[in-house]
Design a protein around this motif. Structure first.
Motif, short mmCIF file in Angstrom:
data_model
loop_
_atom_site.label_atom_id
_atom_site.label_comp_id
_atom_site.label_asym_id
_atom_site.label_seq_id
_atom_site.Cartn_x
_atom_site.Cartn_y
_atom_site.Cartn_z
N ALA A 133 0.76 -1.22 0.11
CA ALA A 133 -0.01 0.02 -0.06
C ALA A 133 0.73 1.15 -0.09
N GLN A 134 1.98 1.39 -0.86
CA GLN A 134 2.95 2.46 -0.74
C GLN A 134 2.19 3.63 -1.50
N ASN A 135 1.52 3.39 -2.33
CA ASN A 135 0.67 4.38 -2.97
C ASN A 135 -0.45 5.21 -1.88
N LEU A 136 -0.86 4.06 -1.20
CA LEU A 136 -1.89 5.02 -0.25
C LEU A 136 -1.01 5.81 0.81
N VAL A 137 0.03 5.29 1.26
CA VAL A 137 0.83 5.99 2.08
C VAL A 137 1.37 7.42 1.52
N LYS A 138 1.59 7.30 0.11
CA LYS A 138 2.06 8.58 -0.41
C LYS A 138 1.04 9.44 -0.65
N ASP A 139 -0.33 9.11 -1.10
CA ASP A 139 -1.41 9.76 -1.16
C ASP A 139 -1.53 10.64 0.51
N VAL A 140 -1.42 9.91 1.47
CA VAL A 140 -1.79 10.44 2.63
C VAL A 140 -0.78 11.47 3.13
N ILE A 141 0.51 11.15 2.72
CA ILE A 141 1.57 12.30 3.31
C ILE A 141 1.64 13.49 2.47
N SER A 142 1.32 13.13 0.88
CA SER A 142 1.13 14.31 -0.23
C SER A 142 -0.05 15.26 0.68
N GLY A 143 -1.09 14.59 0.68
CA GLY A 143 -2.50 15.33 1.47
C GLY A 143 -2.04 16.38 2.53
N PHE A 144 -1.14 15.74 3.34
CA PHE A 144 -0.68 16.28 4.60
C PHE A 144 -0.06 17.63 4.20
N PHE A 145 1.04 17.35 3.40
CA PHE A 145 1.70 18.62 2.88
C PHE A 145 0.88 19.54 2.02
N ILE A 146 0.18 18.95 1.40
CA ILE A 146 -0.75 19.93 0.52
C ILE A 146 -1.57 21.02 1.44
N ILE A 147 -2.11 20.41 2.57
CA ILE A 147 -2.92 21.41 3.69
C ILE A 147 -1.75 21.95 4.44
#
Length: 317
Positions: A133-147
């Motif tokens: 689930a590396q893509n899921l982790v990448k999505d979560v981290i990217s979403g955190f930095f976007i905010i």
């Protein structure tokens, strides 16, 4: 001859003990039927059922008023309106999942299901799934930095990856929702968002170009555009950061001479300002008799050139 006494087997003894236990149970029920029949029913059925119903009610109550409580807390804080809306959506989503998880654990405990072993097994499964689930982790981290970096917020008009343009409806931990002007809703995984062009940051510069024919009086054109700029500056003063001005002759093309007028305005009025600029230019040019250039062709025919149309000047007539 002596008869040897046979010793009872273990199975026989356990059967006797079970029969004695059942007989004792019936004796206890006969002595106090209310206590022996209703107490297990109350302890193991009615009380857990009431507790589960209470857990479900509290879960429903928390989910119902969760949004109002979070909105009130954000309104009391010093967040900007758009950032507060963005954080509100994210906090509501995260808290909702946490409430579901806590309610499920509490219900399992009331049903006397071993929660510890389930959580341990879930941890092992989660570890195995995590490797895939590396893509899921990448999505979560990217979403955190976007905010965290404030790249975009709910209500902003943005362009994603140089392709889709629209208004941000929601920024979640995994996906971001962008709605186009035609109301199509796009779902972007946060890890796929490589470039964000935000049209709602501090200030915007409207640019409107107009082309006039070469034979037009250029002094009259510049004077008219200056009058347009002064009129726009008066009418749109609350939104203007830098005054309207003629950027100059920005192009000399095959159709004519191109002039560009520009200004700096608040981002909320960017689109309406450009529309008003175009409308004001057309109105002023019509009043002054200035023609806006359009593609056209001029054909010159020599008198010696024969024509297929009969008439004056045709050598065949």
């Amino acid at each position: 001859m002596k008869v040897k006494a046979m010793k009872p087997s273990i199975t026989h003894l356990s059967g006797i003990n079970e029969m004695e236990g059942i007989q004792d149970k019936f004796n206890d029920i006969a002595k106090d039927p209310a206590r022996e029949l209703w107490t297990p029913l109350v302890d193991h059925v009615l009380i857990p059922a009431i507790q589960i119903a209470l857990i479900l009610f509290l879960t429903w109550l928390a989910l119902r008023y969760l949004g109002q409580v979070i909105d009130r807390l954000l309104n009391l804080s010093r967040f900007q309106e758009k950032r507060g809306a963005t954080l509100g959506r994210l906090i509501k989503s995260t808290t909702r999942y946490a409430i579901y998880f806590i309610a499920a654990i509490a219900i399992l405990e009331k049903l006397e299901i071993p929660v510890t072993s389930i959580l341990a097994g879930a941890g092992i499964v989660g570890l195995a799934v995590g490797f895939g689930a590396q893509n899921l982790v990448k999505d979560v981290i990217s979403g955190f930095f976007i905010i965290f970096e404030g790249q975009m917020e709910v209500g902003d008009y943005v362009q994603i990856n140089g392709d889709v343009m629209g208004t941000v409806e929601e920024i979640g931990l995994r996906v971001t929702k962008i709605r186009e002007f035609n109301q199509r809703l796009h779902y972007f995984s946060n890890g796929e968002i490589a470039r964000v062009t935000n049209y709602n940051r501090d200030q915007m510069r409207p640019l409107v170009a107009v082309t006039v024919p070469f034979e037009t009086d250029q002094e009259l054109v510049q004077k008219t555009l200056n009058e347009v700029n002064e009129d726009l500056g008066r009418r749109l003063a609350p939104f203007v950061i830098e005054p309207f001005s003629i950027y100059g002759i920005t192009n000399i093309g095959k159709d004519g001479v191109e002039y560009t007028i520009t200004a700096v305005v608040t981002p909320e009025e960017y689109w309406s300002t450009e529309r008003e600029m175009r409308k004001s230019i057309i109105r002023a040019f019509n009043l002054k008799g200035i023609e806006i250039a359009y593609p056209h062709q001029i054909m010159k025919v020599s008198p010696e050139t024969p024509t297929i149309f009969p008439g004056k000047g045709n050598p065949e007539t």
